[in-house]
Each structure stands twice: as structure tokens, then as C-alpha cells.
Design a protein around this motif. Structure first.
Motif, PDB file in Angstrom:
ATOM      1  N   GLN A  78     -79.321 -65.859  40.055  1.00  0.00           N
ATOM      2  CA  GLN A  78     -78.314 -66.396  40.206  1.00  0.00           C
ATOM      3  C   GLN A  78     -77.807 -66.477  41.444  1.00  0.00           C
ATOM      4  O   GLN A  78     -76.376 -67.389  41.937  1.00  0.00           O
ATOM      5  N   ASP A  79     -77.101 -65.307  41.908  1.00  0.00           N
ATOM      6  CA  ASP A  79     -76.792 -64.437  42.948  1.00  0.00           C
ATOM      7  C   ASP A  79     -77.278 -65.470  44.819  1.00  0.00           C
ATOM      8  O   ASP A  79     -76.404 -65.904  45.314  1.00  0.00           O
ATOM      9  N   GLY A 210     -76.145 -66.451  57.162  1.00  0.00           N
ATOM     10  CA  GLY A 210     -74.989 -66.385  56.393  1.00  0.00           C
ATOM     11  C   GLY A 210     -75.513 -67.161  55.007  1.00  0.00           C
ATOM     12  O   GLY A 210     -76.598 -67.719  55.649  1.00  0.00           O
ATOM     13  N   PRO A 211     -74.214 -67.246  54.256  1.00  0.00           N
ATOM     14  CA  PRO A 211     -74.930 -68.472  53.377  1.00  0.00           C
ATOM     15  C   PRO A 211     -75.010 -69.999  53.809  1.00  0.00           C
ATOM     16  O   PRO A 211     -74.358 -70.437  54.967  1.00  0.00           O
ATOM     17  N   LEU A 212     -75.636 -70.629  52.968  1.00  0.00           N
ATOM     18  CA  LEU A 212     -75.894 -72.010  53.440  1.00  0.00           C
ATOM     19  C   LEU A 212     -75.542 -73.312  52.305  1.00  0.00           C
ATOM     20  O   LEU A 212     -75.767 -72.618  51.291  1.00  0.00           O
ATOM     21  N   ASP A 213     -75.019 -74.297  52.388  1.00  0.00           N
ATOM     22  CA  ASP A 213     -75.151 -75.591  51.418  1.00  0.00           C
ATOM     23  C   ASP A 213     -76.468 -75.877  51.412  1.00  0.00           C
ATOM     24  O   ASP A 213     -76.613 -77.146  51.382  1.00  0.00           O
ATOM     25  N   VAL A 214     -77.144 -75.356  51.322  1.00  0.00           N
ATOM     26  CA  VAL A 214     -78.923 -76.140  51.205  1.00  0.00           C
ATOM     27  C   VAL A 214     -79.074 -77.306  50.359  1.00  0.00           C
ATOM     28  O   VAL A 214     -78.970 -78.746  51.148  1.00  0.00           O
ATOM     29  N   PHE A 230     -81.140 -58.720  55.976  1.00  0.00           N
ATOM     30  CA  PHE A 230     -81.163 -57.300  55.603  1.00  0.00           C
ATOM     31  C   PHE A 230     -81.840 -57.088  54.214  1.00  0.00           C
ATOM     32  O   PHE A 230     -81.187 -56.113  53.343  1.00  0.00           O
ATOM     33  N   GLY A 231     -82.773 -57.938  53.608  1.00  0.00           N
ATOM     34  CA  GLY A 231     -83.205 -56.633  52.031  1.00  0.00           C
ATOM     35  C   GLY A 231     -84.325 -56.377  52.076  1.00  0.00           C
ATOM     36  O   GLY A 231     -84.394 -56.312  53.312  1.00  0.00           O
ATOM     37  N   GLY A 287     -82.497 -56.306  45.278  1.00  0.00           N
ATOM     38  CA  GLY A 287     -82.149 -55.565  46.541  1.00  0.00           C
ATOM     39  C   GLY A 287     -81.796 -57.215  47.719  1.00  0.00           C
ATOM     40  O   GLY A 287     -81.140 -57.190  48.451  1.00  0.00           O
ATOM     41  N   LEU A 288     -82.495 -57.621  46.964  1.00  0.00           N
ATOM     42  CA  LEU A 288     -82.455 -59.367  47.093  1.00  0.00           C
ATOM     43  C   LEU A 288     -80.978 -59.282  47.482  1.00  0.00           C
ATOM     44  O   LEU A 288     -80.376 -59.510  48.273  1.00  0.00           O
ATOM     45  N   ALA A 289     -80.872 -59.980  46.598  1.00  0.00           N
ATOM     46  CA  ALA A 289     -79.286 -60.463  45.393  1.00  0.00           C
ATOM     47  C   ALA A 289     -78.074 -58.970  46.547  1.00  0.00           C
ATOM     48  O   ALA A 289     -77.718 -60.070  46.945  1.00  0.00           O
ATOM     49  N   ALA A 290     -78.920 -58.061  46.068  1.00  0.00           N
ATOM     50  CA  ALA A 290     -77.519 -57.365  46.507  1.00  0.00           C
ATOM     51  C   ALA A 290     -77.400 -57.679  48.936  1.00  0.00           C
ATOM     52  O   ALA A 290     -75.910 -57.476  49.154  1.00  0.00           O
ATOM     53  N   ALA A 291     -78.522 -57.823  49.027  1.00  0.00           N
ATOM     54  CA  ALA A 291     -78.195 -57.898  50.983  1.00  0.00           C
ATOM     55  C   ALA A 291     -77.500 -59.782  51.121  1.00  0.00           C
ATOM     56  O   ALA A 291     -76.413 -59.321  51.631  1.00  0.00           O
ATOM     57  N   ALA A 292     -77.959 -60.324  49.854  1.00  0.00           N
ATOM     58  CA  ALA A 292     -77.104 -61.434  49.563  1.00  0.00           C
ATOM     59  C   ALA A 292     -75.734 -61.594  49.401  1.00  0.00           C
ATOM     60  O   ALA A 292     -74.590 -61.855  50.054  1.00  0.00           O
ATOM     61  N   ARG A 293     -75.050 -61.069  48.982  1.00  0.00           N
ATOM     62  CA  ARG A 293     -73.645 -60.142  48.458  1.00  0.00           C
ATOM     63  C   ARG A 293     -73.252 -59.450  49.781  1.00  0.00           C
ATOM     64  O   ARG A 293     -71.665 -60.273  49.974  1.00  0.00           O
TER      65      ARG A 293
END
Ligand code: PLP
Length: 409
Positions: A78-79, A210-214, A230-231, A287-293
């Protein structure tokens, strides 16, 4: 407020080397982020917390740890979905960009017929070339490639001649790993739509910024790797449009990707599980979700301006040095902070080795982009790739190191 690079750096343990037994501290100017970026404390903490409180398999057992692990793994999905503006069902965890593209080559590729065309570019990483060549061997598809412009961008002026009514997929990098050039996605999507083709974007060098609207990009597939954003390594993402995923057969067979199995036949689970056979990379996904957050919480506008300044500084410094040629755009527009150059008459490996002795970590070689190197008639480049924790000191150390390389000649 000015971008606080020191506060960002402070969160990365590896950027603060400790003294060796003899009291010496080797400096680290880490400029190899295009290969793998470093990991902030928040990501390490998230993985340790999971391993020490909820380690278990997912989607299987009903005990407390198993339920916590399943919640954490699906929470990670979800993240990631939030990070790329998508629904969780369209997020497939893979081991990285390479695995994601191979998945598409197998599963979307299974629907292609002899003579159908896949268009790539000469600037692609090998992971967006070789899977299509392997599909060509299996299925008789035709592979074509867009050339590059003199300043290291994909030459989209050639779309008109190379896209035909047999084109089924245009598979391009979103940002080139050798030159940093960012692709004009709207132009590619328009060309694909005109003939009913899909677009796959390799976002490995884009997503770390950074985040993207894919979904808003209008593409069919998007992929990226955790270790460049960074994950942890061993985790990446394939995003696919719902209708495309629903229509694709599985990649690998095994546990979790099934609806029902008898000895005679198997029915498959819906996406995303259909494409995640076996025990998934659970802790890496967390870990990837933590990196995204973590990334989404940074001052990204500040980081972008900061990295543009450093890129300009590096390119100006390089351009003043005898024997150095920058390979790629020399401006800061529509490019990522990935700076490649050659240093005549030295081999890039030798330059990278000498820079390492000055504490400057860069990559030298073909960067898994041999077709592009061949097209430029060079063996490789030295590549300095910057991340949001790099500072002026890092760029100064690079330029100082190169002056010392020159002095050795
Ligand atoms: N695509 C691009 C543009 C890359 O830079 C890389 C890695 O360098 C890859 C794909 C492959 O990524 P991975 O090795 O994480 O699968």
C-alpha cells in the motif's frame, strides 16, 4: 528555507566513517548512487524492527507473527502504491528492475506473435535489451532501437520512422543511466497510442528523486529497484495497468500464485499474487516501503534545486579540464544528476581506481550500456551519480581528484 543537506547526511550512517584502529579516517565521497544508493537509519530501523518482532512467512499461517508479517507486507504494498499514485493490486514485488522487465518480456511477451515489434533505444541498460532479444529468440518478434542524439538523449524525432502498425511495445528508460537524460514520456505515449502499442518505462534512475503519479504518465508498465532509492537490495517493483496484468499469464509457477491446484491443472490467482510465486522478499519489501515513506518526507523541491546546482558545478569543472569530454547533456534541464565523462587517454577504470584512492567513489566502465558505448565508439565512461545527501565537498573532491589524476599523467 535553504535545503539542509547536513541534516539529510546525518541520517546515513555509512557517510560518517569511523576511525580505524590506527586512528585514520578514510574520507568517503560517495558518487556511485546510480549503481546503488545508501540507506538511511529509518530504513535500517524498519527492517530490524520487523525481523525482531514479526518475522514469519506471509499469506500462510494463522499465528500472531504470521498475521503481523502479512499485514506488514501488504502494508508495504500500500505504501508503494501511494508513492506511485496507484492501487495496491497493480504493484508487484520483484527482485528489482531487471526481474520486472524479464517478467513483462515473458508474460506480455507471451501474447506477441512473430513479426510483432518491440522498440527500445540504444541508451537502454542491458536489462531493457537482453530480455527482448531472448523473447525474439523464443517468439520471432522484431526488435528495433531508437538512436541517441549527440547530447545523449533518446532521439524521439525517429519515432515517426520506427513506430509502425506492428509495434506492440515501446520499452524505454525514463532517465538514462549513462547520461542522466530524462525521456519526454508524453511524446512516446502519443506515438504508441497512435498505433495501439503499450509503453514500458524503466524508472530505475527516476524514482530515487521522489514520488511519481505513474498512472498519469499513460504507460502500461513501470519498474524500479529498491537499492537505488535508499532501500535494500533484492527488492523492486513492477507496476502494470490493471487490464494488462489481468490478461497476462504467470511468470513463475509455485506457491501463492495459484487459486487451485490439482494434479491435472492449476487455476491462477488474480494479480498481483499471480506474479509473486514463492515466499516473497518480505523484509526487503518492508524496507522499501520505509524508503518510500522516508523519501516522500524529504524537502524534494530543495533537493532538486541543490542537485541542479551541484550538477552545474561538476559539469563546469569538468568542462574546464583538458582531455575531459562530458558524455550527455551539458545543461541541467530534463536531466538527472548523473554525469558521465571520458578522460583521454585514460581508461575509465583507471580513473575510477585513482579517484578511489582519494576517497571518491565513482563508477568507471560501460555501465551495462554497451550498445550506447559502441554507438559513441568509446570503451566506457567515468560516471559520477549524485543523490540528495551529496554536498559541495563531494563535487570538490571529485574535481580535485581529477586534477591529481591529470598531474600523474
Ligand atoms: N535500468 C537502469 C536505468 C539502471 O540504471 C539499472 C541499474 O543500474 C537497471 C535497469 C537494473 O537494475 P537492477 O540491477 O536493480 O535490476
Amino acid at each position: 528555507m535553504a535545503y539542509d543537506v547536513a541534516a539529510v547526511r546525518a541520517q546515513f550512517p555509512i557517510l560518517h566513517p569511523v576511525a580505524a584502529d590506527d586512528g585514520t579516517v578514510r574520507p568517503l565521497h560517495y558518487l556511485d548512487n546510480g549503481a546503488t544508493a545508501q540507506v538511511p537509519r529509518a530504513v535500517l530501523d524498519a527492517m530490524v524492527a520487523h525481523e525482531t518482532t514479526a518475522r514469519s512467512n506471509v499469506h500462510r499461517s494463522v499465528h500472531r507473527l504470521a498475521e503481523a508479517a502479512t499485514r506488514a507486507y501488504e502494508g508495504a504494498r500500500q505504501d508503494i502504491a501511494r508513492f506511485i499514485g496507484s492501487q495496491p493490486a497493480q504493484v508487484i514485488f520483484t527482485s528489482g528492475t531487471t526481474a520486472a522487465i524479464n517478467l513483462v518480456a515473458h508474460c506480455f511477451g507471451a501474447r506477441l506473435r512473430p513479426g510483432d515489434e518491440v522498440l527500445v533505444s540504444v541508451l537502454e541498460h542491458h536489462s531493457n535489451i537482453v530480455p527482448w532479444q531472448m523473447l525474439r529468440e523464443r517468439s520471432g518478434i522484431v526488435m528495433k532501437a531508437l538512436p541517441a542524439t549527440a547530447d545523449g538523449r533518446i532521439d524521439l524525432d525517429r519515432l515517426d520512422d520506427l513506430v509502425t502498425d506492428r509495434t506492440r511495445l515501446i520499452a524505454l528508460t525514463h532517465a538514462a543511466n549513462v547520461t542522466g537524460a530524462v525521456t519526454d514520456v508524453a511524446r512516446v505515449v502519443a506515438a504508441a497510442r497512435a498505433v495501439g502499442a503499450e509503453v514500458l518505462l524503466d524508472g530505475a534512475q527516476m524514482v530515487p528523486h521522489g514520488p511519481l503519479d505513474v498512472p498519469a504518465l499513460g504507460v502500461g508498465f513501470y519498474c524500479f529497484s529498491g537499492h537505488k532509492m535508499f532501500g535494500p537490495n533484492g527488492i523492486g517493483v513492477l507496476w502494470g495497468r490493471e487490464d494488462l496484468l489481468a490478461d497476462m499469464p504467470p511468470f513463475m509457477g509455485g506457491g501463492e500464485m495459484i487459486a487451485h491446484v490439482t494434479l491435472d491443472r492449476t487455476s491462477y490467482a488474480a494479480p498481483p499474487m499471480r506474479f509473486e510465486a514463492g515466499t516473497p522478499p518480505i523484509t526487503p519489501a518492508i524496507g522499501l516501503a520505509a524508503a518510500a515513506r522516508w523519501l516522500a518526507g524529504q524537502d524534494l523541491a530543495g533537493a532538486e534545486a541543490h542537485l541542479k546546482q551541484l550538477t552545474a558545478l561538476a559539469i563546469d569543472g569538468l568542462s574546464e579540464m583538458e582531455g575531459i569530454s562530458v558524455i550527455g547533456p551539458t545543461g541541467t534541464q530534463a536531466r538527472m544528476p548523473v554525469i558521465s565523462f571520458t578522460m583521454d587517454p585514460l581508461h575509465p577504470h583507471d580513473v575510477a581506481q585513482i579517484l578511489d584512492s582519494h576517497g571518491v567513489a565513482v563508477r568507471g566502465g560501460h555501465h551495462c550500456a554497451q550498445p550506447y558505448m559502441d554507438s559513441r565508439d568509446i570503451a566506457g565512461t567515468v560516471r559520477a551519480s549524485l543523490a540528495l545527501y551529496n554536498d559541495r565537498d563531494d563535487v570538490d573532491a571529485l574535481l580535485r581528484g581529477l586534477h591529481e589524476v591529470r598531474a600523474l599523467l
